[in-house]
Design a protein around this motif. Structure first.
Motif, PDB file in Angstrom:
ATOM      1  N   LYS A  73     -44.528 -27.206  13.815  1.00 10.14           N
ATOM      2  CA  LYS A  73     -44.202 -26.815  15.197  1.00 10.14           C
ATOM      3  C   LYS A  73     -44.710 -25.390  15.369  1.00 10.14           C
ATOM      4  N   SER A  90     -42.100 -31.608   9.524  1.00  7.85           N
ATOM      5  CA  SER A  90     -42.015 -31.461  11.225  1.00  7.85           C
ATOM      6  C   SER A  90     -41.860 -30.067  11.450  1.00  7.85           C
ATOM      7  N   HIS A  91     -41.259 -29.208  10.855  1.00 10.84           N
ATOM      8  CA  HIS A  91     -40.742 -27.871  10.901  1.00 10.84           C
ATOM      9  C   HIS A  91     -42.061 -27.062  10.920  1.00 10.84           C
ATOM     10  N   GLN A 143     -33.789 -32.013  14.206  1.00  8.46           N
ATOM     11  CA  GLN A 143     -35.230 -32.139  14.672  1.00  8.46           C
ATOM     12  C   GLN A 143     -35.669 -33.432  14.624  1.00  8.46           C
ATOM     13  N   TYR A 185     -29.985 -32.768  10.033  1.00  3.84           N
ATOM     14  CA  TYR A 185     -31.556 -32.668  10.492  1.00  3.84           C
ATOM     15  C   TYR A 185     -31.750 -33.128  12.011  1.00  3.84           C
ATOM     16  N   LYS A 192     -41.480 -35.607  17.851  1.00  4.93           N
ATOM     17  CA  LYS A 192     -40.243 -35.825  16.953  1.00  4.93           C
ATOM     18  C   LYS A 192     -40.622 -37.078  15.860  1.00  4.93           C
TER      19      LYS A 192
END
Length: 137
Positions: free
Chosen positions: A137, A133-134, A76, A74, A46
């Motif tokens: 994944k 970051s999304h 995440q 957000y 993360k």
């Protein structure tokens, strides 16, 4: 946008303990807590946003609700806050010279930095990190 370079000695200390949290923001109140949060985020892959603030800083107080709102928007990302007066050694080691200062960390490494209570720029940087970051994944 506003930032504080030093403590205003004329301010009353009666309200010096401002709660810099809300939403999904975690208070870092010790080096151990800092190390733990960094380690957890690295393990989970993360991105971390850290708000270095001070209770006596007007721009810091102004940005608190917005920062908390972003932490909910957000989830995440990991949102931390550090009071520079509570952890001066950490603040110094991170090269914090004004408040608020926001650091953006990925894999424990500095990715970006923002000095001052600039809401549009803060949201822009957080959105970019949330999207990256999304995608990873």
């Amino acid at each position: 946008m506003g930032n504080c370079l030093g403590r205003n000695r004329d301010e009353d200390d009666f309200d010096s303990k401002v709660n810099f949290t809300g939403g999904n923001v975690h208070i870092v109140d010790s080096i151990e807590s800092w190390d733990e949060k960094i380690s957890e985020a690295k393990k989970e892959g993360k991105v971390i946003i850290v708000n270095f603030s001070a209770s006596w800083c007007g721009p810091c107080r102004m940005i608190i609700p917005f920062y908390a709102e972003l932490s909910l928007k957000y989830p995440q990302l990991v949102f931390l806050t550090v009071d520079v007066d509570e952890l001066p050694d950490l603040s110094s080691s991170m090269d914090v010279h004004a408040t608020p200062t926001f650091f953006f960390l990925q894999d424990g490494n500095h990715k970006d930095k923002l000095v001052g209570a600039n809401k549009p720029e803060l949201e822009k940087k957080i959105l970019a990190l949330a999207e990256s970051s999304h995608c990873s994944k």
